[in-house]
Design a protein around this motif. Structure first.
Motif, PDB file in Angstrom:
ATOM      1  N   TYR A   1       0.831  -1.199   0.000  1.00 41.52           N
ATOM      2  CA  TYR A   1       0.000   0.000   0.000  1.00 41.52           C
ATOM      3  C   TYR A   1       0.869   1.255   0.000  1.00 41.52           C
ATOM      4  O   TYR A   1       0.987   1.939   1.011  1.00 41.52           O
ATOM      5  CB  TYR A   1      -0.928   0.014   1.220  1.00 41.52           C
ATOM      6  N   PRO A   2       1.504   1.558  -1.135  1.00 45.14           N
ATOM      7  CA  PRO A   2       2.352   2.756  -1.161  1.00 45.14           C
ATOM      8  C   PRO A   2       1.497   4.023  -1.182  1.00 45.14           C
ATOM      9  O   PRO A   2       0.523   4.112  -1.926  1.00 45.14           O
ATOM     10  CB  PRO A   2       3.129   2.593  -2.465  1.00 45.14           C
ATOM     11  N   ASN A   3       1.815   4.972  -0.334  1.00 43.22           N
ATOM     12  CA  ASN A   3       1.116   6.247  -0.329  1.00 43.22           C
ATOM     13  C   ASN A   3       1.812   7.262  -1.230  1.00 43.22           C
ATOM     14  O   ASN A   3       1.173   8.064  -1.890  1.00 43.22           O
ATOM     15  CB  ASN A   3       1.031   6.807   1.089  1.00 43.22           C
ATOM     16  N   PHE A   4       3.148   7.208  -1.228  1.00 41.09           N
ATOM     17  CA  PHE A   4       3.919   8.196  -1.971  1.00 41.09           C
ATOM     18  C   PHE A   4       5.255   7.553  -2.346  1.00 41.09           C
ATOM     19  O   PHE A   4       5.928   6.985  -1.498  1.00 41.09           O
ATOM     20  CB  PHE A   4       4.142   9.428  -1.088  1.00 41.09           C
ATOM     21  N   LEU A   5       5.620   7.615  -3.608  1.00 43.45           N
ATOM     22  CA  LEU A   5       6.868   7.018  -4.057  1.00 43.45           C
ATOM     23  C   LEU A   5       7.538   7.944  -5.057  1.00 43.45           C
ATOM     24  O   LEU A   5       6.947   8.308  -6.075  1.00 43.45           O
ATOM     25  CB  LEU A   5       6.619   5.659  -4.722  1.00 43.45           C
TER      26      LEU A   5
ATOM     27  N   THR B   1       7.009   9.996 -10.006  1.00 43.22           N
ATOM     28  CA  THR B   1       6.441  10.275  -8.698  1.00 43.22           C
ATOM     29  C   THR B   1       5.045   9.674  -8.707  1.00 43.22           C
ATOM     30  O   THR B   1       4.221  10.026  -9.550  1.00 43.22           O
ATOM     31  CB  THR B   1       6.371  11.789  -8.423  1.00 43.22           C
ATOM     32  N   ASN B   2       4.810   8.740  -7.809  1.00 44.42           N
ATOM     33  CA  ASN B   2       3.535   8.032  -7.762  1.00 44.42           C
ATOM     34  C   ASN B   2       2.852   8.291  -6.428  1.00 44.42           C
ATOM     35  O   ASN B   2       3.497   8.235  -5.379  1.00 44.42           O
ATOM     36  CB  ASN B   2       3.756   6.522  -7.920  1.00 44.42           C
ATOM     37  N   ILE B   3       1.556   8.527  -6.499  1.00 44.04           N
ATOM     38  CA  ILE B   3       0.755   8.703  -5.295  1.00 44.04           C
ATOM     39  C   ILE B   3      -0.345   7.646  -5.346  1.00 44.04           C
ATOM     40  O   ILE B   3      -1.116   7.589  -6.301  1.00 44.04           O
ATOM     41  CB  ILE B   3       0.156  10.120  -5.221  1.00 44.04           C
ATOM     42  N   GLY B   4      -0.391   6.784  -4.337  1.00 45.54           N
ATOM     43  CA  GLY B   4      -1.412   5.740  -4.273  1.00 45.54           C
ATOM     44  C   GLY B   4      -1.040   4.463  -5.003  1.00 45.54           C
ATOM     45  O   GLY B   4      -1.808   3.518  -5.021  1.00 45.54           O
TER      46      GLY B   4
END
Length: 181
Positions: free
Chosen positions: A32-36, A44-47
């Motif tokens: 469950y990545p929130n911010f990467l 840049t990934n969110i969710g």
């Protein structure tokens, strides 16, 4: 303390306990990545951790993917989970809904607003609808559908649903007032 935490340097991010993380920052878990932030592939990934663009935002089944709000928390721009986009509204009821005016300034080729129907058999209007929610009144300006040979109409009601045509201009140039032909 030394040996723990996160260091941000000119080369990017460095986890003090794991040199393999150099260049990336992840908040959340691998499931469950929130911010990467991944400097290896400039994403840049969110969710999600598998975004397909430089900036990728993914909602959940219960949260909308994107909202920009004012300092007071009022919605300025929203994308709902169903794809509806709202400007000045937090709950757009159609694919694109604005809660204000549109102003366009053209260039040497002028300003254009293009509205097109879907071209399918039957009802496929290309129209502008002026609608007063409080009184449930509609005025429509545009083309009813391709079976009318591109006639232009100004009507009251909803095209295709018992409209009262006030002005009709047929593709051949004939004009009808209070008539459909």
């Amino acid at each position: 303390t030394a040996g723990t935490g996160l260091t941000v340097g000119s080369g990017g991010f460095l986890s003090q306990g794991n040199s393999a993380v150099y260049g990336s920052l992840q908040v959340g878990t691998s499931t469950y990545p929130n911010f990467l932030v991944n400097t290896g592939n400039n994403t840049t990934n969110i969710g999600t951790s598998t975004g397909l663009a430089s900036l990728f935002v993914q909602g959940t089944s219960t949260l909308n993917p994107f909202t920009v709000a004012s300092s007071s928390g009022s919605s300025l721009f929203t994308i709902l989970a169903n794809g509806n986009v709202g400007v000045g509204t937090a709950i757009p009821g159609t694919l694109f809904e604005m809660s204000s005016s549109i102003f366009a300034t053209g260039t040497n080729s002028g300003s254009k607003l293009r509205i097109s129907g879907n071209g399918s058999t039957g009802y496929s209007a290309a129209e502008i609808q002026l609608y007063d929610k409080s009184a449930d009144n509609n005025w429509n300006i545009g083309m009813r559908d391709h079976t009318d040979d591109g006639s232009f109409r100004i009507a009251r009601g909803t095209f295709g649903d018992n409209t009262s045509d006030y002005l009709t201009i047929l593709s051949g140039g004939n004009v009808g007032i209070g008539a459909t032909s």
